[in-house]
Scaffold this motif. Structure first.
Motif, PDB file in Angstrom:
ATOM      1  N   PRO A 263     -25.274 -23.264   2.584  1.00 12.43           N
ATOM      2  CA  PRO A 263     -24.281 -24.260   1.838  1.00 12.43           C
ATOM      3  C   PRO A 263     -24.263 -25.657   2.554  1.00 12.43           C
ATOM      4  O   PRO A 263     -23.298 -25.640   3.411  1.00 12.43           O
ATOM      5  N   LEU A 264     -24.715 -26.656   1.867  1.00 10.42           N
ATOM      6  CA  LEU A 264     -24.658 -28.025   2.613  1.00 10.42           C
ATOM      7  C   LEU A 264     -23.632 -28.847   2.070  1.00 10.42           C
ATOM      8  O   LEU A 264     -23.055 -29.661   2.756  1.00 10.42           O
ATOM      9  N   GLN A 265     -23.086 -28.631   0.815  1.00 10.61           N
ATOM     10  CA  GLN A 265     -21.890 -29.303   0.115  1.00 10.61           C
ATOM     11  C   GLN A 265     -22.248 -30.785  -0.116  1.00 10.61           C
ATOM     12  O   GLN A 265     -21.986 -31.344  -1.053  1.00 10.61           O
ATOM     13  N   HIS A 266     -22.866 -31.550   0.791  1.00 12.37           N
ATOM     14  CA  HIS A 266     -23.261 -32.815   0.537  1.00 12.37           C
ATOM     15  C   HIS A 266     -24.353 -33.488   1.593  1.00 12.37           C
ATOM     16  O   HIS A 266     -24.534 -32.491   2.310  1.00 12.37           O
ATOM     17  N   CYS A 267     -24.737 -34.568   1.321  1.00 14.88           N
ATOM     18  CA  CYS A 267     -25.682 -35.163   2.327  1.00 14.88           C
ATOM     19  C   CYS A 267     -25.187 -36.481   2.770  1.00 14.88           C
ATOM     20  O   CYS A 267     -25.994 -36.860   3.815  1.00 14.88           O
ATOM     21  N   THR A 303     -25.624 -25.000  -2.021  1.00 12.13           N
ATOM     22  CA  THR A 303     -24.490 -25.412  -3.122  1.00 12.13           C
ATOM     23  C   THR A 303     -24.059 -26.609  -2.497  1.00 12.13           C
ATOM     24  O   THR A 303     -23.780 -27.123  -1.377  1.00 12.13           O
ATOM     25  N   PHE A 304     -23.731 -27.580  -3.421  1.00 12.10           N
ATOM     26  CA  PHE A 304     -23.246 -28.891  -3.327  1.00 12.10           C
ATOM     27  C   PHE A 304     -21.717 -29.063  -3.919  1.00 12.10           C
ATOM     28  O   PHE A 304     -21.440 -28.339  -5.049  1.00 12.10           O
ATOM     29  N   MET A 305     -21.030 -29.763  -3.583  1.00 14.13           N
ATOM     30  CA  MET A 305     -19.672 -30.020  -4.061  1.00 14.13           C
ATOM     31  C   MET A 305     -19.901 -31.571  -4.511  1.00 14.13           C
ATOM     32  O   MET A 305     -20.063 -32.350  -3.716  1.00 14.13           O
ATOM     33  N   VAL A 306     -19.270 -31.855  -5.790  1.00 11.24           N
ATOM     34  CA  VAL A 306     -19.280 -33.404  -6.384  1.00 11.24           C
ATOM     35  C   VAL A 306     -17.780 -33.430  -6.622  1.00 11.24           C
ATOM     36  O   VAL A 306     -16.900 -32.563  -6.864  1.00 11.24           O
ATOM     37  N   LYS A 327     -36.031 -30.636  -3.025  1.00  6.36           N
ATOM     38  CA  LYS A 327     -36.613 -29.448  -4.069  1.00  6.36           C
ATOM     39  C   LYS A 327     -36.298 -28.234  -3.448  1.00  6.36           C
ATOM     40  O   LYS A 327     -36.995 -27.307  -3.125  1.00  6.36           O
ATOM     41  N   PHE A 328     -34.782 -27.963  -3.529  1.00  8.61           N
ATOM     42  CA  PHE A 328     -34.451 -26.739  -3.179  1.00  8.61           C
ATOM     43  C   PHE A 328     -34.773 -25.634  -4.183  1.00  8.61           C
ATOM     44  O   PHE A 328     -35.043 -25.733  -5.431  1.00  8.61           O
ATOM     45  N   ASP A 329     -35.107 -24.651  -3.810  1.00  5.75           N
ATOM     46  CA  ASP A 329     -35.656 -23.300  -4.621  1.00  5.75           C
ATOM     47  C   ASP A 329     -34.438 -22.793  -5.472  1.00  5.75           C
ATOM     48  O   ASP A 329     -34.919 -22.572  -6.551  1.00  5.75           O
ATOM     49  N   LYS A 330     -33.317 -22.767  -5.124  1.00  4.22           N
ATOM     50  CA  LYS A 330     -32.199 -22.403  -5.804  1.00  4.22           C
ATOM     51  C   LYS A 330     -30.908 -23.049  -5.143  1.00  4.22           C
ATOM     52  O   LYS A 330     -30.950 -23.809  -4.189  1.00  4.22           O
ATOM     53  N   MET A 331     -30.309 -23.618  -6.348  1.00  2.39           N
ATOM     54  CA  MET A 331     -29.256 -24.597  -5.954  1.00  2.39           C
ATOM     55  C   MET A 331     -27.851 -24.295  -7.000  1.00  2.39           C
ATOM     56  O   MET A 331     -28.306 -24.305  -8.328  1.00  2.39           O
ATOM     57  N   GLY A 332     -26.873 -24.370  -6.461  1.00  2.00           N
ATOM     58  CA  GLY A 332     -25.492 -24.428  -7.173  1.00  2.00           C
ATOM     59  C   GLY A 332     -24.788 -25.723  -7.040  1.00  2.00           C
ATOM     60  O   GLY A 332     -24.870 -26.221  -6.079  1.00  2.00           O
ATOM     61  N   CYS A 333     -23.965 -26.009  -8.093  1.00  2.31           N
ATOM     62  CA  CYS A 333     -23.094 -27.193  -7.840  1.00  2.31           C
ATOM     63  C   CYS A 333     -21.621 -27.045  -8.262  1.00  2.31           C
ATOM     64  O   CYS A 333     -21.536 -26.344  -9.678  1.00  2.31           O
TER      65      CYS A 333
END
Length: 441
Positions: A263-267, A303-306, A327-333
């Motif tokens: 889970p990276l949360q943001h960049c 997973t990212f948080m916006v 190009k993540f294979d799976k991603m949630g937000c």
């Protein structure tokens, strides 16, 4: 003959909470209670709650109220609330929902038998011992299918991300000895478990508390030696702690799925600093590229948080660019949820809910396009997969790049009768939305 009381449990939230529930059910079962799977059959219902973000709190409260209706109607005798919402709000739950008989913190899970016995004779309990008393090992009554199980290696967290209530709810970081984890894994394998999913608040920190160094890589090597285990899957890795040694173990051990949940949360660097997290666009990109270069066919879930306070349009656009490029294979937000008793709750520049929702929608639209592109590349390829379920018409399977319950699967139309938990080879023929479609080879 003394009546044998029946207990049911509704466990909400994350897999870590689910494991806590399984340990409690095992204690209750061994003490003479019958474990049942529906409210209608129960004498006592336990609601094992989540309380991490606003949506989880709402779900937990709605579930408690629904269960209490059964008590009011005289269909069950007692309602017990435990888990994160109970730990977080303690006496407030009984005050606001007086139909609840007992509210206990996570450190009281080990006393669940006594709590249930007291509830049956009309004694109300509110009990919140130290969080560090949470039971990490011991018997479990599995609530997952018969071929896969979670394996919790630690709990609590010391990372102190500014938006996160977990350290206040679950307490500081605690972990189990290697021997305890390996022994449990062996027992799970002996009982038919073929896939182990390693979980914790932060799996990559494992070893730091007990041994003074990161030992996740060494732990994985030991788990790979266990006969009967075919797949080992890794959840919740913190990017700063993905070591070269860990990368090499994932790359070289056949039993470890080349799949990592990170889970990276943001960049955006400014947003990450405000979150009390490290990294930047280029640093995270370099880490992910290194992992993909050294681990063949690696599938990355994130997973990212916006909508975090102060997330500018430029920062959000940078995140969109990141998702398109990596190009993540799976991603949630998910959208930022202001949680009391966290630093970010009092931050200036809070963002309106409609802007948060719109940003989440945009990110997921981008990811859908990425998924479509990646799925097209899978057509014609053959993968080892495990049969997860049969709905009466078709089988649902998973390859290494799909995790149970959170990822989609592979739909198989097969005249041949297949066994749940069986490993087969599947050729991908097409896809429908997030579902792949395949045939047995």
């Amino acid at each position: 003959m003394m009546k044998k009381y029946k207990i049911g449990m509704i466990s909400l939230g994350c897999p870590k909470n689910q494991v806590d529930g399984e340990i409690m059910l095992d204690k209750l079962n061994k003490s003479g209670f019958d474990i049942v799977t529906s409210i209608e059959e129960s004498d006592i219902m336990i609601v094992n709650t989540c309380g991490f973000i606003e949506d989880a709190k709402k779900e937990a409260i709605e579930t408690i109220l629904e269960v209490c209706e059964y008590k009011t109607a005289g269909l069950i005798s007692a309602v017990i609330v435990t888990g994160c919402l109970a730990e977080r709000y303690q006496e407030e739950i009984i005050k606001e929902i007086p139909e609840v008989d007992s509210v206990i913190g996570i450190g009281a899970d080990r006393d669940i038998v006594k709590v249930c016995q007291k509830a049956l004779i009309g004694l109300q309990t509110t009990y919140f011992p130290k969080k560090e008393l949470l039971t990490l090992d011991g018997g479990r009554m599995l609530s997952t299918p018969s071929h896969w199980a979670y394996l919790k290696i630690s709990d609590g967290c010391d990372n102190r991300c500014s938006y996160c209530a977990i350290p206040g709810i679950r307490g500081g970081y605690i972990e189990r000895p290697v021997e305890s984890i390996v022994d449990e894994a062996k027992e799970l394998a002996a009982n038919g478990i073929k896939e182990l999913i390693i979980i914790a608040q932060d799996t990559t920190k494992y070893g730091y508390k007990l041994y003074g160094e990161y030992r996740l890589a060494e732990l994985l090597k030991q788990l790979c030696k266990i006969e009967g285990v075919e797949w080992i899957r890794l959840y919740y890795c913190y990017p700063d702690r993905v070591t070269d040694e860990l990368i090499e173990v994932i790359a070289n051990e056949d039993k470890i799925c080349p799949y990592i949940d990170i889970p990276l949360q943001h960049c955006n660097e400014d947003v990450l600093r405000a979150m009390n997290r490290k990294g930047s666009y280029e640093e995270l990109k370099a880490l992910l590229e290194k992992m993909r270069k050294r681990i063949p066919n690696l599938a990355i879930r994130t997973t990212f948080m916006v909508g975090f306070p102060g997330e500018s349009e430029e920062a959000f656009e940078e995140l969109c660019k990141f998702v398109k490029e990596i190009k993540f294979d799976k991603m949630g937000c998910f959208t930022y949820s202001p949680e009391e008793d966290t630093p970010a709750y009092d931050f200036d520049n809070q963002i309106e809910e409609d802007i948060k929702s719109k940003r989440a929608e945009i990110i997921m639209d981008i990811q859908y396009g990425v998924t479509e592109e990646l799925y097209k590349q899978k057509i014609g390829k053959t993968y080892k997969a495990v049969i997860d379920e049969f709905d009466g018409e078709k089988y649902i399977a998973r390859a290494y790049f799909d995790s149970p319950e959170i990822d989609s699967g592979i739909i198989i139309n097969s005249d041949k009768e297949l066994q749940i938990g069986e490993f087969v080879n599947i050729r991908i023929t097409s896809f429908d939305g997030y579902d792949l479609i395949g045939e047995i080879v």
